[in-house]
Write a protein that holds these residues in place. Sequence first.
Motif, PDB file in Angstrom:
ATOM      1  N   VAL A  69       0.660  -1.228  -0.072  1.00 41.72           N
ATOM      2  CA  VAL A  69      -0.106  -0.099   0.022  1.00 41.72           C
ATOM      3  C   VAL A  69       0.827   1.383  -0.089  1.00 41.72           C
ATOM      4  O   VAL A  69       0.429   2.140  -0.508  1.00 41.72           O
ATOM      5  CB  VAL A  69      -1.007   0.037   1.280  1.00 41.72           C
ATOM      6  CG1 VAL A  69      -0.174   0.076   2.534  1.00 41.72           C
ATOM      7  CG2 VAL A  69      -2.093   0.855   0.957  1.00 41.72           C
ATOM      8  N   LEU A  70       1.864   1.309   0.682  1.00 43.33           N
ATOM      9  CA  LEU A  70       3.044   2.303   0.480  1.00 43.33           C
ATOM     10  C   LEU A  70       3.368   2.777  -0.648  1.00 43.33           C
ATOM     11  O   LEU A  70       3.609   3.748  -1.154  1.00 43.33           O
ATOM     12  CB  LEU A  70       4.043   2.161   1.513  1.00 43.33           C
ATOM     13  CG  LEU A  70       3.740   2.049   2.965  1.00 43.33           C
ATOM     14  CD1 LEU A  70       5.247   1.731   3.948  1.00 43.33           C
ATOM     15  CD2 LEU A  70       3.319   3.274   3.608  1.00 43.33           C
ATOM     16  N   MET A  71       3.479   1.767  -1.672  1.00 47.77           N
ATOM     17  CA  MET A  71       3.921   1.859  -2.838  1.00 47.77           C
ATOM     18  C   MET A  71       2.757   2.517  -3.662  1.00 47.77           C
ATOM     19  O   MET A  71       3.040   3.489  -4.444  1.00 47.77           O
ATOM     20  CB  MET A  71       4.142   0.604  -3.794  1.00 47.77           C
ATOM     21  CG  MET A  71       4.614   0.714  -5.135  1.00 47.77           C
ATOM     22  SD  MET A  71       6.321   1.087  -5.379  1.00 47.77           S
ATOM     23  CE  MET A  71       7.279  -0.505  -5.005  1.00 47.77           C
ATOM     24  N   GLN A  72       1.822   2.269  -3.430  1.00 48.12           N
ATOM     25  CA  GLN A  72       0.416   2.786  -4.206  1.00 48.12           C
ATOM     26  C   GLN A  72       0.371   4.114  -3.581  1.00 48.12           C
ATOM     27  O   GLN A  72      -0.231   5.261  -4.523  1.00 48.12           O
ATOM     28  CB  GLN A  72      -0.638   2.032  -3.899  1.00 48.12           C
ATOM     29  CG  GLN A  72      -2.263   2.481  -4.490  1.00 48.12           C
ATOM     30  CD  GLN A  72      -3.352   1.715  -4.136  1.00 48.12           C
ATOM     31  OE1 GLN A  72      -2.972   0.730  -3.448  1.00 48.12           O
ATOM     32  NE2 GLN A  72      -4.614   2.231  -4.225  1.00 48.12           N
ATOM     33  N   VAL A  73       0.498   4.717  -2.513  1.00 47.51           N
ATOM     34  CA  VAL A  73       0.397   5.793  -2.080  1.00 47.51           C
ATOM     35  C   VAL A  73       1.615   6.955  -2.372  1.00 47.51           C
ATOM     36  O   VAL A  73       1.154   7.864  -2.665  1.00 47.51           O
ATOM     37  CB  VAL A  73       0.262   5.645  -0.514  1.00 47.51           C
ATOM     38  CG1 VAL A  73       0.219   7.390   0.312  1.00 47.51           C
ATOM     39  CG2 VAL A  73      -0.939   5.151   0.125  1.00 47.51           C
ATOM     40  N   PHE A  74       2.913   6.364  -2.323  1.00 51.50           N
ATOM     41  CA  PHE A  74       3.790   7.073  -2.476  1.00 51.50           C
ATOM     42  C   PHE A  74       4.332   7.264  -3.952  1.00 51.50           C
ATOM     43  O   PHE A  74       5.182   8.029  -4.165  1.00 51.50           O
ATOM     44  CB  PHE A  74       4.999   6.907  -1.540  1.00 51.50           C
ATOM     45  CG  PHE A  74       4.561   7.332   0.104  1.00 51.50           C
ATOM     46  CD1 PHE A  74       4.669   8.622   0.094  1.00 51.50           C
ATOM     47  CD2 PHE A  74       4.339   6.306   0.855  1.00 51.50           C
ATOM     48  CE1 PHE A  74       4.111   9.006   1.547  1.00 51.50           C
ATOM     49  CE2 PHE A  74       3.833   6.869   2.176  1.00 51.50           C
ATOM     50  CZ  PHE A  74       3.856   8.121   2.395  1.00 51.50           C
ATOM     51  N   GLN A  75       4.057   6.336  -4.703  1.00 50.68           N
ATOM     52  CA  GLN A  75       4.536   6.332  -6.271  1.00 50.68           C
ATOM     53  C   GLN A  75       4.325   7.595  -6.923  1.00 50.68           C
ATOM     54  O   GLN A  75       5.131   8.079  -7.540  1.00 50.68           O
ATOM     55  CB  GLN A  75       4.052   5.081  -6.914  1.00 50.68           C
ATOM     56  CG  GLN A  75       4.593   4.922  -8.259  1.00 50.68           C
ATOM     57  CD  GLN A  75       4.049   5.476  -9.238  1.00 50.68           C
ATOM     58  OE1 GLN A  75       2.743   6.025  -9.157  1.00 50.68           O
ATOM     59  NE2 GLN A  75       4.724   6.032 -10.261  1.00 50.68           N
ATOM     60  N   PRO A  76       2.996   7.988  -6.872  1.00 52.03           N
ATOM     61  CA  PRO A  76       2.933   9.261  -7.509  1.00 52.03           C
ATOM     62  C   PRO A  76       3.646  10.469  -7.263  1.00 52.03           C
ATOM     63  O   PRO A  76       3.801  11.282  -7.744  1.00 52.03           O
ATOM     64  CB  PRO A  76       1.530   9.463  -7.403  1.00 52.03           C
ATOM     65  CG  PRO A  76       0.850   8.186  -6.910  1.00 52.03           C
ATOM     66  CD  PRO A  76       1.917   7.634  -6.062  1.00 52.03           C
ATOM     67  N   ILE A  77       4.130  10.501  -5.953  1.00 48.97           N
ATOM     68  CA  ILE A  77       4.892  11.541  -5.423  1.00 48.97           C
ATOM     69  C   ILE A  77       6.596  11.215  -5.491  1.00 48.97           C
ATOM     70  O   ILE A  77       7.233  12.331  -5.951  1.00 48.97           O
ATOM     71  CB  ILE A  77       4.658  11.807  -3.745  1.00 48.97           C
ATOM     72  CG1 ILE A  77       3.023  11.811  -3.610  1.00 48.97           C
ATOM     73  CG2 ILE A  77       5.300  12.744  -3.259  1.00 48.97           C
ATOM     74  CD1 ILE A  77       2.539  11.812  -2.053  1.00 48.97           C
ATOM     75  N   PHE A  78       6.988  10.209  -5.218  1.00 54.88           N
ATOM     76  CA  PHE A  78       8.288   9.759  -5.067  1.00 54.88           C
ATOM     77  C   PHE A  78       8.755   9.533  -6.537  1.00 54.88           C
ATOM     78  O   PHE A  78       9.917   9.585  -6.839  1.00 54.88           O
ATOM     79  CB  PHE A  78       8.785   8.721  -4.261  1.00 54.88           C
ATOM     80  CG  PHE A  78       8.387   8.942  -2.846  1.00 54.88           C
ATOM     81  CD1 PHE A  78       8.169  10.283  -2.269  1.00 54.88           C
ATOM     82  CD2 PHE A  78       8.491   8.085  -1.788  1.00 54.88           C
ATOM     83  CE1 PHE A  78       7.931  10.935  -0.807  1.00 54.88           C
ATOM     84  CE2 PHE A  78       8.216   8.436  -0.359  1.00 54.88           C
ATOM     85  CZ  PHE A  78       7.970   9.668   0.020  1.00 54.88           C
ATOM     86  N   LYS A  79       8.046   9.045  -7.265  1.00 57.82           N
ATOM     87  CA  LYS A  79       8.250   8.312  -8.540  1.00 57.82           C
ATOM     88  C   LYS A  79       9.270   7.108  -8.246  1.00 57.82           C
ATOM     89  O   LYS A  79       8.993   6.622  -7.294  1.00 57.82           O
ATOM     90  CB  LYS A  79       8.871   9.237  -9.861  1.00 57.82           C
ATOM     91  CG  LYS A  79       7.758  10.476 -10.008  1.00 57.82           C
ATOM     92  CD  LYS A  79       6.482   9.897 -10.689  1.00 57.82           C
ATOM     93  CE  LYS A  79       5.736  10.946 -10.932  1.00 57.82           C
ATOM     94  NZ  LYS A  79       4.579  10.667 -11.615  1.00 57.82           N
ATOM     95  N   ALA A  80      10.387   7.015  -9.173  1.00 56.10           N
ATOM     96  CA  ALA A  80      11.432   6.032  -8.841  1.00 56.10           C
ATOM     97  C   ALA A  80      12.554   6.650  -8.239  1.00 56.10           C
ATOM     98  O   ALA A  80      13.779   5.926  -8.141  1.00 56.10           O
ATOM     99  CB  ALA A  80      11.673   5.417  -9.938  1.00 56.10           C
TER     100      ALA A  80
END
Length: 552
Positions: A69-80
Amino acid sequence: MSQENTHHTEHPKSRYQHLLAALALIAVGLVVFTLVDYGNNLGIDDWMHYYRAATTGTLRFANRPLSFVLMQVFQPIFKAHPFPWYVLALTIRISSAFLLYLLVWLIEPERPGFAFTCGALSLVFAIEDHFPLLTLMYGPGSNLSLIATLLALVVHTAATKVEKGRRHIILLIASLLLEVIAAFVREASLPLLLGIPVIVFLSQRDFNRRRWITLALWVIVVLGASLVYVLPMLGIGGSTYGSGLVADFSPRRMIGATVAQVCFPYKKLLLLDFSQVRETLFPAALALLTMILGLRLVEDGTESQLSRTDFLRFGAWAGGGLIAAVLGFAAFLPTVEARSTFRTHFIALPGEAVLLASLIWLIGLAFTDQRWRRAVRGIVLAVVTIYGVAMTGSQQKLITNHYRGTWENTANFMRSLAHLAPDVEEGTLFIYVENTALPEAPFTSGFSFQFAVRTFYGDRATAIVPNDNTLGRWEVTADGIDYDETWADEHVYGWDDLIVITREDSGRLVIVETLPDEFATPNRQAQYDPYGRIRSGYVNESIRETFPIVEW
């Protein structure tokens, strides 16, 4: 463990102690993490989950619906980009240490120094497992199970300390919700979620009706959540990732594995194998000084005035820590990973830290003089800290030098790929032939490269690594590679749709102008045209944004 009936009301002094403990744990965590590279990345599950979060906005992993779920939440912000993921991993580790401190303090409020030591040791003590140091995308997801479990246990324990009323109801409901979240992050937390509240309930000998109801609701919820994992393991319902790992439930096998797993974290410590401490003496000394300062600030003035009658108290804590450690890896015992020391101790860490702290306190109790007691406790704490920090340093060296699992390695690989193929035509298949003379990283799993290609070429391309795993199935046909990626439409990639790449011994990525032997025939080779698949012009935006350099 404390056996008093303490319906605890927090005093302002306690809040001050909590603040000091939090600041000290932050300092300890920052010192230890100076040894951890901010871009540790082996290329296992990370790019698969990154791709799914980036393209669908949802993530489900087998029967672990909240695992990433952390990937889902933060991916749009952190990208890669690696540094924000590193900060997130560090935040989770320090927060978990503070939650462990709070949990021990709630059970034993008159021993804040002991509670602080438990939290601090969960930061400095490390085992011979490099997976907890993976910070890029994979790491926060793995550590989520630890912080979710500890948070649920803290709120549940706080609920048992409150008399009837609105606050008790709120804490009870919150604890049950957090319990469900922790259970659905990863099944490894279930034994700990079930066992710790029962142990605490029995040890405190307060069997009033309110506490019985609170415990009963907790146990019912955790048993209900367990069915999602247990039924497939018993062959009921569809198979899952977890059920596919089950080997057998042989008591002899599981007992042997339990002994091996219990001994594993402390084996080198007991043998005083300090061959790797030289390079980490300074951060170890700094971490130790920070811990001792934090301990002196947090501990109660009467805490050092323990009597030998406290042997039973801390003996009980040592037993509780041992049980918690076993519960932390118990979910793996019937699986093929029963004796694996990789990725099996995430949830066991709190128990291992409590056991160590209890033993340190017990050793100190062997001395009646307060000055000797403090000195001996400090010496043992120093030994454990030096060993733990050295282990963190050695595991980082393993990632950097042996596996080459760093962001720099990933970036160099993808920049080299972008240099060879700035962009590609729709329906391109990369075939990555691994050079066995080089480390597997940055793509230790074949499907990691598969999803990295899909991510950075915007689904215009995908990939296979012939001698590695792939999410889906593929086979060679007369017309090309028939590839079924399970979530995408099955597609036949013609011989003129392929780009074969490999790394030279120097590490440089190159396009192979002939098909691999297992694919090649004169007719197929005649059709193979890798450069015909490449679009000339600018490097596609996704690669430029993720792996920027001064000039492409």
